[in-house]
Scaffold this active site. Structure first.
Site, short mmCIF file in Angstrom:
data_model
loop_
_atom_site.label_atom_id
_atom_site.label_comp_id
_atom_site.label_asym_id
_atom_site.label_seq_id
_atom_site.Cartn_x
_atom_site.Cartn_y
_atom_site.Cartn_z
N LYS A 14 23.72 -14.86 30.72
CA LYS A 14 24.51 -16.00 31.23
C LYS A 14 23.72 -16.77 32.29
O LYS A 14 23.72 -17.99 32.28
CB LYS A 14 25.84 -15.51 31.83
N ARG A 89 37.00 -13.57 34.89
CA ARG A 89 36.78 -12.23 34.36
C ARG A 89 38.08 -11.48 34.13
O ARG A 89 38.06 -10.34 33.68
CB ARG A 89 35.95 -11.44 35.37
N ARG A 128 16.02 -5.11 34.05
CA ARG A 128 16.22 -6.07 35.15
C ARG A 128 16.24 -5.32 36.49
O ARG A 128 15.76 -5.81 37.50
CB ARG A 128 17.54 -6.83 34.94
N ARG A 134 19.02 -5.42 42.62
CA ARG A 134 20.48 -5.30 42.62
C ARG A 134 20.89 -3.85 42.51
O ARG A 134 20.51 -3.17 41.55
CB ARG A 134 21.07 -6.10 41.45
N ARG A 146 30.18 -1.08 34.35
CA ARG A 146 30.35 -2.54 34.27
C ARG A 146 30.68 -2.97 32.83
O ARG A 146 31.50 -3.86 32.61
CB ARG A 146 29.09 -3.24 34.77
#
Ligand code: AMP
Length: 191
Positions: A14, A89, A128, A134, A146
């Site tokens: 995204k 969401r 990532r 993160r 998640r």
């Protein structure tokens, strides 16, 4: 106005596709994940509140997210359109967004959903995590949570837009530019 909801599970691409769509269509980006990370970095009360949810890969309460988005929309009264990334969401957030946009007489134009299989998502998020810094990308249990939260709380948002005939699914696996072309084609057909 062109108002896009860019939808998809964590790791669907995204953020990457938002950057390209923003340049092409001259849109204002509203990424709730980025906004929370900014608050976190600045140590604001909102950041402190959001952190415990984010660290575990759970959703921040609706009221908090909706208030933050409302403020951000109001801060940009003269834009050509918005691209919402990572928001809404939950169905409650989708209803609140409709209310906010209807008040401005600029409804959501289209929901574009990036479709990527779970195994590919996990691979992307782990990779990532090596560079993103993160906390929620570092731990496979958090990553799986998640994806689980996406399935239980966020997938119903797709049905919400299907009922409005605004939902368009796009294959999110392949070359970045090919996916971008596919998204652009759908936008041009709808706008
Ligand atoms: P993201 O960068 O979109 O993956 O978001 C990172 C984290 O921020 C999520 O795992 C949630 O904890 C929180 N977050 C971002 N957007 C939302 C939202 N629309 N509703 C609730 N929590 C959110």
């Amino acid at each position: 106005m062109l108002n896009i909801v860019l939808f998809g599970p964590p790791g669907a691409g995204k953020g990457t596709q938002s950057d390209k769509l923003i340049s092409k269509y001259d849109l204002q980006h509203i990424s709730t994940g980025d906004l929370f990370r900014k608050h976190l970095g600045e140590g604001t009360d909102l950041g402190k509140l959001a952190q415990k949810f984010m660290d575990e890969g759970n959703l921040v309460p609706d009221e908090v997210v909706i208030g933050m988005v409302d403020e951000k929309i109001k801060a940009h009264p003269n834009v050509k359109g918005f691209i919402f990334d990572g928001f809404p969401r939950t169905v409650k957030q989708a209803e609140a967004l409709d209310e906010l946009m209807n008040k401005k007489n600029t409804p959501i134009t289209i929901m574009l959903a990036l479709e990527v299989p779970d195994e590919e998502l996990k691979k992307r998020l782990v990779s990532r995590g090596a560079t993103s810094g993160r906390a929620d990308d570092q731990d496979i249990n958090k990553i799986e949570n998640r994806i689980q939260v996406y399935k239980s709380e966020t997938i119903p948002v797709a049905d919400y837009y299907k009922q409005q005939n605004k939902f368009v699914g796009v294959n999110g696996v392949g070359a970045i530019n090919e996916i971008f072309e596919a998204l652009s084609k759908e936008i041009d057909a709808k706008a």
